[in-house]
Design a protein around this motif. Sequence first.
Motif, PDB file in Angstrom:
ATOM      1  N   ILE A  30      25.384-106.911  87.275  1.00  0.00           N
ATOM      2  CA  ILE A  30      26.749-106.479  87.611  1.00  0.00           C
ATOM      3  C   ILE A  30      27.230-107.186  88.871  1.00  0.00           C
ATOM      4  N   GLY A  31      26.375-107.226  89.887  1.00  0.00           N
ATOM      5  CA  GLY A  31      26.782-107.771  91.164  1.00  0.00           C
ATOM      6  C   GLY A  31      26.946-109.277  91.192  1.00  0.00           C
ATOM      7  N   ASN A  52      31.501-107.150  87.465  1.00  0.00           N
ATOM      8  CA  ASN A  52      31.766-106.211  88.557  1.00  0.00           C
ATOM      9  C   ASN A  52      33.259-105.971  88.775  1.00  0.00           C
TER      10      ASN A  52
END
Length: 222
Positions: free
Chosen positions: A165-166, A171
């Motif tokens: 996600i990051g 994100n």
Amino acid sequence: MFTGLVEEIGQIRRIGRKGEALVLNIGASVIMDDLKIGDSVAVNGVCLTATTLEDGGFTADVMPETYRHTNLSQLQSGSKVNLERAMLSGGRFGGHIVQGHVDGTGVIGSITRDQNAVVFEVRPDDSELFQYLIPKGSVTLDGISLTVVQTTPSSFTVSIIPHTIGETVLNIKKTGDTVNIECDILGKYVDHLLHYGKGHAETSKGKPRSISEEFLSNHGFA
């Protein structure tokens, strides 16, 4: 060929448009180390060719066919994109075989938390993609190698760890956003070989036969 392991998030600096043809100028840093003119770069999972190199970025052409069938048509100046260089022959193969040939797009139906993971539900625009989507199988979303958790008649889910996600554009994705979908090439080849020379092989009920988890199990593939 790519692995679906995104190397960095790039940013669209400029877009040249002529009808459905685009020239993307993309800001990047990590992938610029050894990028050469003519090299392939996956941009949101779409295989493009670097046509010029500039300080801190590169340009790539998008032809009308790609414009019509991917989410690159929705990009604007400032948009974030996933970037991955083509796989080195001596590198580790951490994802799965990704061609950068998008099969279609889908809409994010929901985003939910499952303890340390985030579950994305995706609703493909083309229902025919489901013949290649099976639980525990591979799928690529915007160039990210992921594993299918489960499928329904209209959607499938993937569970994503915080690191992914990051380090990717997931994100900033939200419900209703469009993602590029590339199904596992192995499933597509198996389907093609089973039906090659037979047109659309049919079952005894007269319906087109497709690849499913049950079909693979019955024929010794799973």
